[in-house]
Design an enzyme around this catalytic site. Structure first.
Site, short mmCIF file in Angstrom:
data_model
loop_
_atom_site.label_atom_id
_atom_site.label_comp_id
_atom_site.label_asym_id
_atom_site.label_seq_id
_atom_site.Cartn_x
_atom_site.Cartn_y
_atom_site.Cartn_z
N GLU A 11 5.32 13.28 1.66
CA GLU A 11 5.05 12.08 0.87
C GLU A 11 6.25 11.69 0.03
O GLU A 11 6.48 10.51 -0.22
CB GLU A 11 3.82 12.31 -0.02
CG GLU A 11 3.40 11.11 -0.84
CD GLU A 11 2.82 9.97 -0.01
OE1 GLU A 11 2.53 8.91 -0.60
OE2 GLU A 11 2.66 10.14 1.22
N GLU A 24 -5.45 -4.30 -1.83
CA GLU A 24 -5.95 -3.69 -0.60
C GLU A 24 -6.85 -4.64 0.17
O GLU A 24 -6.79 -4.70 1.41
CB GLU A 24 -6.70 -2.39 -0.93
CG GLU A 24 -5.84 -1.29 -1.55
CD GLU A 24 -4.84 -0.72 -0.57
OE1 GLU A 24 -4.91 -1.04 0.63
OE2 GLU A 24 -3.97 0.07 -0.99
N GLU A 61 5.58 4.11 7.68
CA GLU A 61 6.82 3.43 7.27
C GLU A 61 8.04 3.86 8.08
O GLU A 61 8.94 3.03 8.36
CB GLU A 61 7.07 3.68 5.78
CG GLU A 61 6.11 2.96 4.85
CD GLU A 61 4.75 3.64 4.77
OE1 GLU A 61 3.77 2.96 4.39
OE2 GLU A 61 4.67 4.85 5.10
N ASP A 95 7.46 -1.60 -3.47
CA ASP A 95 7.92 -1.81 -2.10
C ASP A 95 7.67 -3.19 -1.50
O ASP A 95 8.60 -3.93 -1.17
CB ASP A 95 7.34 -0.73 -1.19
CG ASP A 95 5.83 -0.52 -1.38
OD1 ASP A 95 5.21 -1.27 -2.14
OD2 ASP A 95 5.29 0.41 -0.76
#
Length: 614
Positions: free
Chosen positions: A483, A235, A508, A374
Site C-alpha cells: 500500500e 465514491e 494504479e 491524486d
C-alpha cells in the site's frame, strides 16, 4: 333504539314515527330512488349497471370491435381457426397483446423521466468517434497468438470474478470470497450493487454478453435510488454515476442515462456551501451533510474529481429535470471550484489536501500526489482532453501544478529510483503510496500537449516513475506491491511496517503500464503486466473469487476476504486493454474517469469513421 330507552316516551305509531315524520321519510325515500335511476340511465360509464336491469339489445356492427378488444369474438361470428404455422409463438404473443390493448397501463417512472429528457442521437454520437468502440480486429479475424491467449486469460479472470459475485453476493456491494457472502458497507448511503455498476463496461468491453445482460437486468429491475443513508459524494460519483454514464455511451440504453441523471440529482445538495466547495458526505434522507454539518474539511481529490461526470450529466439531461437544477448549477459549480482554487494562495504553487468549504482556506499543509490528492490532478488533464482540447483553464492549472510537484516533491533515490514524495508543511516524507503510481500514466498522457521543449522530458519522467512502482512489486515475495513504500538509507521501494504491507487488488500500477504501452509499445510493459496476472492467480485467487492479501512479503497468503468492486472496474480492465489493440477504447475517443469508466471525448465535428454499433 335510543328513543325506546327514554323514560316516559310513548310511540305515536307502530313504527315509532308521527304522521309528519312519516311524510318526510317517504319524501326522502322517493327522491333517493329517483336519483339512483337517473344516475343509472344518464351518467356515463353506466353500461354495467344497465345490463343488470335491461334485456340485451341486438349488437350493432360498430360494437364488434369492442368485443374483439375484450378478447371474445362478436356474437354470431366464429373465430377463424389459428394458422398452424404460427404455432406456440402465436399462442404466446396474442393474449399479451390483447391485455395491453385492453388495460393500457400508465407510463412507468422510467418512461416518464425519459419522455422529459432531450433525445440523444446515439447513431450520430457513434459517427463522431474516430474508431469503433471495440476496435477493428475481431476474434474471428484475429490469428491465434500469445497476446490473444493472454487477453483471453484476463477475460476468464473477469468471468470468474463476476460468476462468483453473482452466485454469492448478487445485489450486494462487494463479494466476500472466503466466507462466500456479500458485503454491503456504509459508504454508499444505502445504495446497492456497486460491483454490478462497476462491472458493466468491463463486461461489455470483453464481449461477455450474457453476463452484461444479467447486469443490465439488475440495474433496470433492482437498482433503487430511494435510499436514506449517508454516502461519500466521491465514491458514489466515480463508481455509480461514472459506471452508468459509461454504460449508456457504450450501448445507448436509456435505463443507464435515466438512472445516472436521477442519482446525480441526489448529489446536487453537495454544493450548498458558502464557497461552493462540496463537503464529503451527503445524507440522502435529509439532503444535508452527515458528519460534515458540524464542520470538517473537504478533500482535494474528492471535490476535484467531479468535473468529468457532471459535465456529461449536464449534457445528457438537457434543460429539463436535472438540468433545471444543474445546468447553471453544475457548470457554474465545477467552475466555481476552479475559481476558488485559482484565487486561493497556494504554498509554492502546491495544492494541499484539505480545504474548508466554509471559509475557502486550506486546513492543513499536507500535499500528496497519492491518496487525498491524486485524482484532482488526473481530472485536470483529462478535462482538457475530454473537451477536445478546448478547456484551456484545466490545461493551464495542470501544467502549473506539475511544475510545482517536480520542483518540490520529485526525488531520486541513491539507487536511482525516481519517486514523488509527500510534503507536510515544508518537510518531506520520502514515501509513495500505491495510489500515487497512477501518476506515471497521467504524466505520459499529458506529455503530448506540454510545451515542445518539455515533451520528451515528461515522457521520460513518466517511464521512470512507472519503473519505480514496478520495483515496489518486484521487491516483494508475492510480486505484488504494498500500500505504501519508502526510500531511506537502508531500503528503497519497500514498506516499512506491517500496516503498509497489504495489497487490496489495486489498479494504479497496471493503469500506468497500459498508458506507457500505448505511448511507446515497449514490450517491457506487457511483460510487467503479465507478472501481475501471474501473481494475482497465485496469491489472490480463491475458490470463490479474488481477495486482497494482508502481507505482500509472505508467500503464504492471508486473505482479507474482499473482492473490491474496483478490481472488476479497473484492474482487470486495464490489464485487458494492455493486451489489446490501441483502437480498442481508443484514447482519441475516450478518457477514463478515476474508476476506469470510459467517457467520450466531445469531438467538435462529425469526421469520425466508426458509425456502426457493436
Amino acid at each position: 333504539m335510543l328513543m325506546r330507552k327514554v323514560p316516559g316516551f310513548v310511540p305515536a305509531s307502530p313504527w315509532g314515527l308521527r304522521l309528519p315524520q312519516k311524510f318526510l321519510f317517504l319524501l326522502f325515500l322517493s327522491g333517493l330512488v329517483t336519483l339512483c335511476f337517473g344516475a343509472l340511465f344518464l351518467l356515463p360509464h353506466s353500461s354495467r349497471l344497465k345490463r343488470l336491469f335491461l334485456a340485451p339489445r341486438a349488437q350493432k356492427p360498430g360494437l364488434e370491435l369492442v368485443a374483439e378488444v375484450a378478447g371474445h369474438p362478436p356474437p354470431g361470428r366464429q373465430e377463424p381457426p389459428r394458422n398452424p404455422a404460427l404455432g406456440a409463438r402465436s399462442n404466446r404473443l396474442n393474449p399479451r397483446r390483447k391485455k395491453e390493448r385492453l388495460r393500457r397501463p400508465g407510463p412507468t417512472e422510467q418512461e416518464t423521466v425519459s419522455d422529459s429528457l432531450p433525445r440523444f442521437d446515439f447513431k450520430a454520437f457513434q459517427s463522431r468517434l474516430r474508431h469503433p468502440v471495440l476496435g477493428t480486429r475481431t476474434e474471428s479475424t484475429e490469428p491465434q497468438s500469445p497476446v490473444r491467449a493472454q487477453r483471453e486469460k484476463i477475460k476468464e479472470m473477469m468471468r470468474f470474478a463476476w460468476d462468483n459475485y453473482r452466485r454469492y453476493a448478487m445485489g450486494k456491494n462487494e463479494l466476500q470470497p472466503i466466507t462466500k457472502d456479500g458485503y454491503q458497507g456504509n459508504i454508499f448511503g444505502g445504495l446497492s450493487g456497486a460491483t454490478v455498476i462497476d462491472s458493466l463496461d468491463t463486461l461489455y468491453l470483453m464481449g461477455l454478453k450474457e453476463e452484461f445482460q444479467e447486469a443490465t437486468a439488475w440495474v433496470e429491475n433492482d437498482f433503487h435510488l430511494n435510499v436514506t443513508g449517508e454516502a461519500s459524494l466521491f465514491e458514489v460519483n466515480i463508481r455509480y454515476v461514472g459506471g452508468l454514464l459509461s454504460a449508456f455511451y457504450l450501448t445507448g440504453q436509456e435505463v443507464f442515462r435515466i438512472k445516472a441523471i436521477k442519482l446525480g440529482e441526489k448529489l446536487l445538495p453537495a454544493f450548498n456551501t458558502p464557497t461552493g466547495i462540496p463537503k464529503s458526505v451527503v445524507n440522502f434522507k435529509r439532503e444535508k451533510w452527515g458528519w460534515a454539518t458540524a464542520g470538517g474539511s473537504s478533500v482535494l481529490a474528492e471535490f476535484g474529481s467531479l468535473h468529468l461526470e457532471f459535465l456529461h450529466l449536464t449534457e445528457l439531461s438537457g434543460n429539463q429535470v436535472f438540468a433545471e437544477k444543474a445546468t447553471a448549477s453544475i457548470s457554474r459549480q465545477v467552475r466555481k471550484i476552479r475559481r476558488v482554487l485559482r484565487q486561493i494562495k497556494k504554498p509554492f504553487g502546491l495544492y494541499p489536501n484539505f480545504l474548508s468549504p466554509v471559509t475557502g482556506n486550506w486546513e492543513q499543509h499536507h500535499v500528496s500526489i497519492g491518496g487525498l490528492g491524486d485524482s484532482f490532478y488526473e481530472y485536470l488533464i483529462k478535462s482538457w482532453l475530454m473537451s477536445a482540447k478546448t478547456d484551456t483553464e484545466a490545461k493551464d492549472m495542470y501544467y502549473k501544478a506539475l511544475e510545482a510537484i517536480e520542483t518540490y516533491l520529485l526525488n531520486v533515490s541513491p539507487g536511482g529510483l525516481t519517486y514523488i514524495a509527500e510534503w507536510r508543511g515544508g518537510i518531506l516524507d520520502h514515501k509513495m503510496g500505491h495510489l500515487a503510481c497512477f501518476s506515471g500514466g497521467m504524466i505520459a498522457l499529458g506529455a503530448e500537449d506540454a510545451k515542445e521543449e518539455k515533451r520528451a522530458h515528461y515522457r521520460e519522467l513518466a517511464a521512470q516513475i512507472t519503473r519505480t512502482c514496478h520495483e515496489s512489486y518486484a521487491r516483494s515475495d508475492t510480486r505484488l506491491g504494498p500500500e505504501a513504500f519508502w526510500f531511506t538509507s537502508d531500503r528503497e521501494a519497500v514498506a516499512s511496517q506491517p500496516s503498509e504491507s497489504y495489497y487490496i487488488l489495486r489498479p494504479e500500477v497496471v493503469e500506468s503500464y497500459m498508458y506507457l504501452w500505448r505511448q511507446t509499445h515497449d514490450p517491457v510493459y506487457r511483460e510487467w503486466g503479465w507478472e501481475v496476472v501471474t501473481a494475482l492467480e497465485k496469491y489472490c485467487r480463491t475458490s470463490a473469487g479474488f481477495s486482497g492479501i494482508h502481507n505482500v512479503y509472505s508467500k503464504v497468503p492471508s486473505h482479507d476476504n474482499r473482492q473490491q468492486s474496483f478490481f472488476l472496474a479497473e484492474t482487470l480492465k486495464y490489464l485487458y486493454l494492455l493486451f489489446s489493440e490501441d483502437d480498442t477504447l481508443s484514447l482519441e475517443d475516450w478518457v477514463f474517469n478515476t474508476e476506469a469508466h470510459p467517457l467520450p471525448v466531445k469531438h467538435l465535428d462529425g469526421s469520425g469513421g466508426a458509425g456502426h454499433p457493436h
